[in-house]
Scaffold this active site. Structure first.
Site, PDB file in Angstrom:
ATOM      1  N   CYS A  83       0.830  -1.268   0.200  1.00 32.97           N
ATOM      2  CA  CYS A  83       0.019   0.093  -0.321  1.00 32.97           C
ATOM      3  C   CYS A  83       0.875   1.000  -0.266  1.00 32.97           C
ATOM      4  CB  CYS A  83      -1.038  -0.073   1.057  1.00 32.97           C
ATOM      5  SG  CYS A  83      -1.574   0.913   1.255  1.00 32.97           S
ATOM      6  N   GLU A 122      -4.922  -8.500  -3.432  1.00 32.73           N
ATOM      7  CA  GLU A 122      -4.130  -8.358  -1.815  1.00 32.73           C
ATOM      8  C   GLU A 122      -4.531  -7.210  -1.363  1.00 32.73           C
ATOM      9  OE1 GLU A 122      -2.740  -9.615   2.136  1.00 32.73           O
ATOM     10  OE2 GLU A 122      -1.898  -9.513   0.328  1.00 32.73           O
ATOM     11  N   ARG A 169      -7.007 -10.817  11.358  1.00 28.90           N
ATOM     12  CA  ARG A 169      -6.170 -10.810   9.862  1.00 28.90           C
ATOM     13  C   ARG A 169      -7.196  -9.764   9.192  1.00 28.90           C
ATOM     14  NH1 ARG A 169      -0.891 -10.667   9.024  1.00 28.90           N
ATOM     15  NH2 ARG A 169      -0.094 -10.368   8.155  1.00 28.90           N
ATOM     16  N   ARG A 171      -8.043  -7.656   5.064  1.00 24.29           N
ATOM     17  CA  ARG A 171      -7.164  -7.253   4.505  1.00 24.29           C
ATOM     18  C   ARG A 171      -8.501  -7.248   2.900  1.00 24.29           C
ATOM     19  NH1 ARG A 171      -3.980  -6.934   7.430  1.00 24.29           N
ATOM     20  NH2 ARG A 171      -1.147  -7.708   7.627  1.00 24.29           N
TER      21      ARG A 171
END
Length: 407
Positions: A83, A122, A169, A171
């Site tokens: 990112c 992802e 988690r 995502r």
């Protein structure tokens, strides 16, 4: 059925490959790239090769140096990419150029060169909200690029623990498909975006959702209109929700929540007879350091500009609850760090960090997947970077069905 050929970018230790081949053994990985620029020894790549074998199509080279036309043809492009700041600028005679070093532009160049009908990516969920001063711009740039290249897109923020996996988690997964695929034609016949997300969308079969949260402005439809990608970078702003679709350049986004699943609690993945070196209670000074890191704090600080402010953070459970899924693993896992898991050992009741095998299990990797030549510290690092393999395996089941209908 089209050939199930895959190109894997930013492959790490092979989470995408492990997940897809877990859904079916006829996925053919024709090319994989892994490069860690800050490392002299390429531990993650070496782990990938040790588990999947040597191949001329397993490439340990900076993706920016790869001639994109040399990559083999493939029908599915996958990867977990960083990112970053995706802003672009007009550069005179050069046209439009992305910020140097941002890997999204490398992905776009591969898409242009190879024209894969399907893409699965992802990223961290903050991608949908970045940057802070122009919310949604970065994801808007990505959607615009894909729209220009003839793709439609569905995305979903998935917390693995909410679908029965042992780690909390979260995502964002991005599934893009060419507008000339049979899959697109099927969705194009549906005149309601909500029906796509809730009934026939890519994620709904394996990751079912209930109706949207009851709040104001939870649904938003937006038509992409722009002169060029630089125009999007300059002006685009949108509040992307945790699920959405872009079909033929029209964006629809909605806040959703999952249908409840039974939790997979962390105690189920803990080992027995753990070595003494993982315990943290062997001296009082060490234990006090952990307590301080995990506890609440308020610290007076001064910024570089001389501005005084108070840094504060709340306390964390210490030790971690054994009756919940694990927290999100970071690359610092296993070190003396606020984010590292600390558990009460099942045999002794003493406090300890999780082992490398337990870190692998939190991501659904087989035990000792990363037990190669890499150090134990780097085994934790790799798992902090990895994805939850079980999520990809479930997505692979849906992809198997989609590929069956493509000819």
């Amino acid at each position: 059925m089209i050939a199930k050929t895959v190109c894997e970018l930013f492959a790490g230790v092979g989470g995408f490959r492990l997940g897809l081949t877990g859904s079916s053994d006829d996925w053919n990985f024709v090319w994989a790239n892994q490069w860690e620029p800050s490392r002299k020894i390429q531990h993650a790549y070496n782990c990938y090769v040790e588990n999947f074998g040597e191949s001329t199509n397993h490439v340990n080279e900076d993706i920016t140096n790869i001639i994109k036309d040399t990559i083999p043809a493939h029908n599915l492009l996958v990867g977990g990419f960083p990112c970053q700041d995706y802003s672009v600028a007009r550069t005179g005679a050069k046209g439009i150029e992305g910020k140097k070093g941002v890997l999204w532009w490398q992905i776009r160049d591969i898409i242009i060169a190879k024209n894969s009908p399907f893409i699965l990516l992802e990223n961290v969920d903050r991608l949908l909200k970045s940057p802070a001063n122009q919310r949604g711009r970065d994801f808007g740039v990505i959607l615009t690029c894909l729209n220009d290249l003839g793709y439609s897109v569905e995305w979903r923020v998935i917390n693995a623990a909410e679908y029965g996996f042992p780690q909390r988690r979260r995502r964002v997964f991005i599934f893009a498909f060419k507008n000339d695929t049979n899959y697109h034609k099927r969705l194009n016949n549906i005149n309601n975006f909500k029906n796509i997300l809730h009934d026939l969308g890519f994620f709904q079969e394996q990751f079912p959702i209930v109706e949207a949260f009851p709040s104001e402005k939870i649904e938003l439809e937006h038509k992409l209109t722009y002169k060029d990608i630089a125009d999007v970078s300059d002006t685009f702003k949108m509040e992307f929700r945790n699920a959405g679709i872009m079909l033929n350049g029209v964006i629809y986004t909605e806040e959703t929540k999952p249908i409840p699943h039974e939790e997979y609690i962390i105690s189920k993945i803990l080992e027995r007879n753990v070595d003494e070196r993982y315990y943290i209670d062997n001296n009082e000074e060490n234990l006090d350091k952990w307590k301080k890191l995990k506890g609440p704090k308020k610290i007076n600080r001064v910024s570089k500009e001389g501005h005084k402010y108070t840094f504060s953070e709340g306390g964390m459970a210490f030790p971690d609850s054994l009756d919940r899924p694990g927290r999100t693993m970071l690359t610092s896992e296993g070190s003396i760090n606020r984010s590292s898991h600390v558990v009460s050992d099942l045999d002794t009741g003493r406090l300890r960090i999780i082992t490398p095998i337990e870190a692998e299990k939190l991501n659904c990797f087989p035990p000792n997947w990363t037990k190669t030549e890499m150090t134990e510290r780097f085994r934790y690092f790799c798992m902090g970077n990895a994805l939850v393999v079980g999520l990809i395996e479930k997505m692979g089941l849906t992809l198997n069905n989609i590929f069956q209908t493509e000819g």
